[in-house]
Design an enzyme around this catalytic site. Structure first.
Site, PDB file in Angstrom:
ATOM      1  N   SER A 146       0.833  -1.197   0.000  1.00  0.00           N
ATOM      2  CA  SER A 146       0.000   0.000   0.000  1.00  0.00           C
ATOM      3  C   SER A 146       0.876   1.259   0.000  1.00  0.00           C
ATOM      4  O   SER A 146       1.666   1.457  -0.936  1.00  0.00           O
ATOM      5  CB  SER A 146      -0.958  -0.059   1.192  1.00  0.00           C
ATOM      6  N   ASP A 220      -9.803  -5.714  -3.870  1.00  0.00           N
ATOM      7  CA  ASP A 220      -9.266  -4.731  -2.919  1.00  0.00           C
ATOM      8  C   ASP A 220     -10.300  -3.619  -2.718  1.00  0.00           C
ATOM      9  O   ASP A 220     -10.804  -3.044  -3.684  1.00  0.00           O
ATOM     10  CB  ASP A 220      -7.969  -4.165  -3.501  1.00  0.00           C
ATOM     11  N   HIS A 252      -7.359  -6.085   0.498  1.00  0.00           N
ATOM     12  CA  HIS A 252      -6.177  -5.266   0.830  1.00  0.00           C
ATOM     13  C   HIS A 252      -5.472  -5.734   2.103  1.00  0.00           C
ATOM     14  O   HIS A 252      -4.501  -5.124   2.529  1.00  0.00           O
ATOM     15  CB  HIS A 252      -6.645  -3.806   1.005  1.00  0.00           C
TER      16      HIS A 252
END
Lengths: 274, 274
Positions: A146, A220, A252
């Site tokens: 991320s 996600d 995610h």
């Protein structure tokens, strides 16, 4: 440097250390996994940069990375994601300030005095690590999740010949076009040029001098903020040596990260040892 | 039953669910990993019982077990370690009350109305799981860490023909002779017979009708409380089919558990599939 803990782990050692950081102006904590092979001399090292709200600890305890690093004989470094402390600027939002350093050197108030995560990860922490531990500076790779995937990609492209390979799990891929990016880059950098800190723009401008591996979950919950399509397009347009994988059904979370960690460690090990 | 979360993980699914427990008189939460193979029909199931202070979550996020369970095609269940709630008895100490159910049915006040973790793990939760999920009741194994290792061993020996194999990471091995045991068994059971809830005493009395695997860190900070030597002696004296491994340099943490998780999952898989 102070040892906070050391635990035997997969025949190697998982340590947590703190040190006074000059560039961040505070004590910083990091995790370091050393495989068994480090007893006999320097080993390759894979940097893992974490995402928003994370500390040095998340990936160290939840990504299952040590199993594969031990198998490959490589070290893992887990830096924190920002300076921390009561006397250090912060924001109530989860995505700005402490826990959200975004891997830049802040130039704007109130962030400039401490938020220098770019220099911390690129310069200060490596200098300390290569002095204190048996790590091979000529065999470095970098990855992250991320916000940490954003950091890994931008640092790698800005430091040619530094990292043998770069990979990322669900990176913030095009932050200058996302609310995960514009908010933070505005706050930290004001109206300076942001392009160094956008993986898609850097891929368009310079690319990476080695192999690239990107994994992105198709389910996600943050796809709109991550903008993987921009990076995929830029990689293909540049003919970048690399692989972009859209993983059906994954979200995610660290359940996604841990699922593909074996592939990422093997990918970096391949760049180190082949 | 309520679904709290489901995340794709190693091609299978890591779920977290809650349900109204009759025996505990409160809502209980558990984690369940289903491998990809569960889409085609019932799969074997390995129970993982956690230690003091843990919830359903610790092993689910920190033990790296899903990687190996997915490889073997077996499910993992992660029950909570006690009933929980504002209206449920508790104690200020970390090792009594909520988070410290000790896998017994409490008969003493104030614990008796809710603290029935023995029946919960042995009866109520299995009934729910085999009704709701594609799990094979004829292919069950059980393992656990610390207090959970105690639970795994005592439940396994008290239910012959239920579990194909039993294993434990640093189990509380002889609680009737330890401050991790006498305190809790006194509180929960008063002066009733405690022997069902002591793995060493059960090993001496009945043993286990299948293979046993025990891992214990030689540098475990709680060796004096765990008393592994009592169990090792009892296993050898009974000629129990089993392996007791003292692991040099390892402590009591999840870095120890995760290191040997692959071996434990493979050990149970071997009992399921061979």
């Amino acid at each position: 440097m102070k040892t906070l803990s050391e635990n035997r782990c997969f025949e190697g050692k998982q340590g947590v250390y703190s040190h006074a950081s000059e560039v961040c102006g505070c004590d910083m904590t990091f995790g370091l996994f050393l495989p068994e092979e480090a007893r006999d001399g320097p080993v390759p090292v894979l940097w893992y940069l974490s995402g928003l709200t994370c500390t040095h600890e998340n990936a160290m305890t939840k990504a299952g990375a040590q199993a594969w690093a031990a198998e490959a004989g490589i070290a893992l470094v887990f830096p924190d994601t920002s300076p921390r402390g009561d006397d250090i600027a912060d924001d109530e939002a989860y995505d700005l300030g402490q826990g959200a350093g975004f891997y830049v050197n802040a130039t704007s108030s109130p962030w400039a005095p401490h938020f220098s995560m770019w220099d911390y990860v690129a310069s200060e922490l490596p200098a300390l690590l290569f002095q204190e531990f048996p790590l091979d500076p000529d065999a470095q790779g970098i990855t992250g999740h991320s916000m940490g995937g954003h950091g890994a990609l931008t640092l790698a492209m800005a430091h040619p010949d530094r990292y043998r390979a770069v990979s990322a799990f669900a990176p913030i891929a095009n932050p200058t076009q996302s609310d995960w990016g514009r908010k933070q880059l505005s706050a930290y950098l004001g109206d300076a040029d942001w392009s160094t800190h956008d993986a898609t723009l850097q891929m368009q401008a310079v690319g990476f001098d080695g192999p690239v591996l990107i994994d992105q979950g198709a389910d996600d919950q943050f796809l709109d903020l991550l903008k993987p399509e921009a990076l995929a397009q830029a990689m293909a347009a540049r003919r970048q040596d690399g692989i972009f994988r859209m993983q059906k059904g994954y979200d995610h979370s660290y359940f996604f990260v841990s699922t593909f960690m074996e592939d990422h460690v093997a990918f970096h090990a391949d760049a180190f040892f082949s």
